[in-house]
Scaffold this motif. Sequence first.
Motif, PDB file in Angstrom:
ATOM      1  N   SER A 156      -8.491   4.761   2.142  1.00 36.37           N
ATOM      2  CA  SER A 156      -7.960   3.467   2.568  1.00 36.37           C
ATOM      3  C   SER A 156      -8.671   2.340   1.829  1.00 36.37           C
ATOM      4  O   SER A 156      -9.874   2.425   1.557  1.00 36.37           O
ATOM      5  CB  SER A 156      -8.138   3.285   4.080  1.00 36.37           C
TER       6      SER A 156
ATOM      7  N   LEU B 100       0.813  -1.209   0.000  1.00 39.90           N
ATOM      8  CA  LEU B 100       0.000   0.000   0.000  1.00 39.90           C
ATOM      9  C   LEU B 100       0.849   1.264   0.000  1.00 39.90           C
ATOM     10  O   LEU B 100       0.374   2.341  -0.388  1.00 39.90           O
ATOM     11  CB  LEU B 100      -0.919   0.015   1.229  1.00 39.90           C
TER      12      LEU B 100
ATOM     13  N   ASN C 239      -3.783   5.271  -0.041  1.00 39.10           N
ATOM     14  CA  ASN C 239      -3.607   5.046   1.384  1.00 39.10           C
ATOM     15  C   ASN C 239      -3.921   6.331   2.141  1.00 39.10           C
ATOM     16  O   ASN C 239      -4.176   7.389   1.539  1.00 39.10           O
ATOM     17  CB  ASN C 239      -2.180   4.565   1.691  1.00 39.10           C
TER      18      ASN C 239
END
Length: 320
Positions: free
Chosen positions: A181, A37, A133
């Motif tokens: 996210s 990520l 992210n």
Amino acid sequence: MEILFSEMPNPFTYFVPLFFLLIAGEAYISYREDKELYSLKDSLASTWVGIGAAVFNTLTKAYQIGLFFVFYQLFEPLRIEFLGYDNLGWAWWVWVLCLIGDDFNFYWHHRFCHTIRLFWAAHLVHHSSDKFNLGTAFRNGWTIFLYKPIYWIWLPILGFNPVMIALCMSFNSIYQFFLHSTLVPKIPVFGQVFNTPWVHQVHHARNIEYLDRNHGGILIIWDKLFGTYMDKDKHMKTEFGVLHPPTKHDPITLNFHEFNDIWKDVRSVKSWKAKFMYVFGPPGWSHDGSRKTSKMLQQEWEQQRKAMAAQKEAQAELVA
């Protein structure tokens, strides 16, 4: 004005420790589960862009609140004469209306950032990462603060206090941090009204079918009302970033490369109509058709999808 600024709290001060704690937790999960990520180069880019955005936001805060205050004071006599009040005060229902009005403003500001190239140049930096992210939330354009308050001017005209407006804008930004996210699953009931990380992934995707979708801040109902909503397809891989990413990761390039490209396009044509379209037309517009806008790309994609579906149907009939 001095009293106005001195009495105004900064909500971000209380949330910054939580932000960094959540980023650290997400990075740890990414490392433990090998999700990739984060990358060092991308994270450094987001950090420097975020620091610059915080500085520019601080420097332009007086301009933003001052602009609201000017219209707040200027229209007070008209509010008294035609609406019967001088201001809306601080009642709880005024806060609710201000939050809704702020989110409505954000939707249209955000939508125009994707459909008008000059505004896209200012907003592009937020979408320039191919990672999605919590750190991406800080990757905000440095020039966007110069024109963003214009969408909010009608609120002080109606009598909403400038400090209340600024706080609602801050609450909206704080909420949006949590949208960035991939670790949060779909939230069925809550997600029918409020924006969630699940559908915000669509907004940050460069998949053709996902382009220019889900512009809402706190509420997702605006997208449903104005035809820009799209749910995430859990069976399709989501590709993050932009169709034509910048070649460098330094904050200057990330913030200003599209402005430079606009200038080059404007200088390359003689027609004033073409010059205007290169600045205020949709991203991807070109005078000679050498490039395509998101709508053109989606139309081509839809035609291909229908052609493939028809071909599969014809093959199935042959087999039968």
